[in-house]
Design an enzyme around this catalytic site. Structure first.
Site, PDB file in Angstrom:
ATOM      1  CD  GLU A 144      -3.057   1.373   0.319  1.00 19.83           C
ATOM      2  OE1 GLU A 144      -3.269   2.618   0.175  1.00 19.83           O
ATOM      3  OE2 GLU A 144      -3.059   0.690  -0.425  1.00 19.83           O
TER       4      GLU A 144
ATOM      5  CG  HIS B  95      -0.778   2.144  -4.850  1.00 25.35           C
ATOM      6  ND1 HIS B  95      -1.771   2.506  -4.335  1.00 25.35           N
ATOM      7  CD2 HIS B  95      -0.714   2.659  -6.416  1.00 25.35           C
ATOM      8  CE1 HIS B  95      -2.737   2.961  -5.213  1.00 25.35           C
ATOM      9  NE2 HIS B  95      -2.039   3.081  -6.567  1.00 25.35           N
TER      10      HIS B  95
ATOM     11  CG  HIS C  71      -8.431   5.329  -6.745  1.00 28.41           C
ATOM     12  ND1 HIS C  71      -8.318   6.473  -6.701  1.00 28.41           N
ATOM     13  CD2 HIS C  71      -7.596   4.647  -6.084  1.00 28.41           C
ATOM     14  CE1 HIS C  71      -6.859   6.603  -6.360  1.00 28.41           C
ATOM     15  NE2 HIS C  71      -6.495   5.345  -5.807  1.00 28.41           N
TER      16      HIS C  71
ATOM     17  CG  HIS D 142      -8.315  -8.871 -17.607  1.00 28.46           C
ATOM     18  ND1 HIS D 142      -8.813  -9.218 -18.935  1.00 28.46           N
ATOM     19  CD2 HIS D 142      -9.596  -8.637 -16.955  1.00 28.46           C
ATOM     20  CE1 HIS D 142      -9.773  -8.967 -19.207  1.00 28.46           C
ATOM     21  NE2 HIS D 142     -10.539  -8.634 -17.776  1.00 28.46           N
TER      22      HIS D 142
END
Length: 338
Positions: free
Chosen positions: A72, A75, A134, A302
């Protein structure tokens, strides 16, 4: 302009990394690994195992998991650097004016909005609407960065190609349905509905009798946390089926647009070929997600290919322009000839 080109290229790389890191954080259930924002357990540093006691004192109901907290915070670090680069692009583009100023301004607004959404992702405990928005914001930033980079190198060689009404209209439809499908994909992921159907091409036997469209697309409020989903099995199956139906519509429209571009001249053939290749890869990755039970690497791919599909579709549409009337003929003269 040279420094702007370099900064734009750096920002594109950073945006891709932020998208991948965001998807990794979400797919490894690390979205709530840090119970506060912008720091993590009261610190801007990545919490380690030695900080367990302090973390327990600050947030006794949220045990520290160092490996998830690391994902987290990394990021957030990359997102912060990306925001700084975009702010610098905006300052450099302000004097240039015109389209560069508009694009950099839109990017700056999006980055500020993304920061707010990042905060709400934590404070609203992964509400599906926030998570989906987001995701769309991250894809929009990457797309606008490519448009900005393209504007910097605009020349007669890559100017819009003049075509009739049909092809631009098809491009609008393809980009529109692709954006809706990406939103559906985000809604599927945010509601943990990716594995609601584990069969191909149908969905667990008598799935038609188990759909709940009303619950699938309403906004759930009042839950302490939305991690791992709060919707019923029927609602999640409905979301999954809607995403599959959207994939079919996307394949038809985006595939048709790609083939139409390939039939054009050299300036558009490359974009059409790239768009078709990305579409085929994305379809294969979607099928593999179901058949292989959502392996992490496949799910990340993906997500990333979806972002580049949108970029390619928007860039291809941007190369098209409507035919212009000859300046030597007035509208009255044209009407007199028909």
């Amino acid at each position: 302009m040279k420094i702007q080109k370099r900064l734009a290229s750096i920002a594109i790389v950073l945006a891709v990394l932020v998208i991948v890191l965001g998807a990794y954080t979400r797919l490894t259930d690390a979205g709530l690994a840090c119970p506060d924002w912008p720091g993590c357990y009261g610190s801007l540093a990545v919490p380690q195992s030695v900080h367990m006691e302090r973390a327990a004192q600050l947030y006794p109901d949220t045990p520290l998991e160092p490996h998830k907290a690391r994902s987290e915070m990394v990021h957030r670090y990359f997102a912060g650097v990306l925001g700084g680069v975009i702010a610098l692009l905006f300052m450099l583009s302000w004097r240039a004016g015109g389209r560069l100023r508009h694009l950099s301004g839109a990017l700056l607004v999006l980055v500020v909005g993304q920061a707010a959404l990042g905060m709400w992702t934590v404070t609203l405990a992964l509400h599906p609407l926030v998570v989906t928005t987001h995701l769309l914001g991250g894809f929009a930033i990457l797309t606008l960065l490519w448009l900005y980079r393209t504007e910097l190198v605009r020349s007669p060689a890559n100017a819009p190609v003049c075509h009739g009404e049909g092809l631009p209209w098809l491009g609008n439809a393809a980009c529109g349905v692709l954006l809706l499908q990406i939103a559906l994909g985000g809604w599927t992921s945010a509601n943990y509905a990716a594995m609601a159907c584990v069969e191909l091409p149908l969905c667990q036997g008598s799935w038609q009798a188990q759909l709940n469209w009303e619950e699938a697309f309403h906004l759930p409020f009042g839950h302490a946390s939305y991690e791992f989903g709060v919707l019923s099995k029927e609602a999640r199956q409905t979301i999954h089926i809607a995403h599959r139906l959207g994939a079919l519509a996307t394949a038809l429209l985006v595939g048709g647009f790609a083939l139409a571009l390939i039939r054009q001249g050299a300036p558009l053939r490359f974009l059409g070929g790239g768009l078709l290749a990305l579409l085929l890869v994305q379809i294969a990755l979607g099928l593999a997600n179901v058949h292989l039970a959502l392996p992490l690497a496949n799910a990340l791919a993906h997500n990333l290919v979806a972002a580049h599909l949108l970029v390619c579709c928007v860039l291809a549409r941007g190369r098209l322009s409507r035919p212009r009337l000859s300046p030597s003929l007035s509208p009255e003269a044209i009407r007199s000839q028909t």
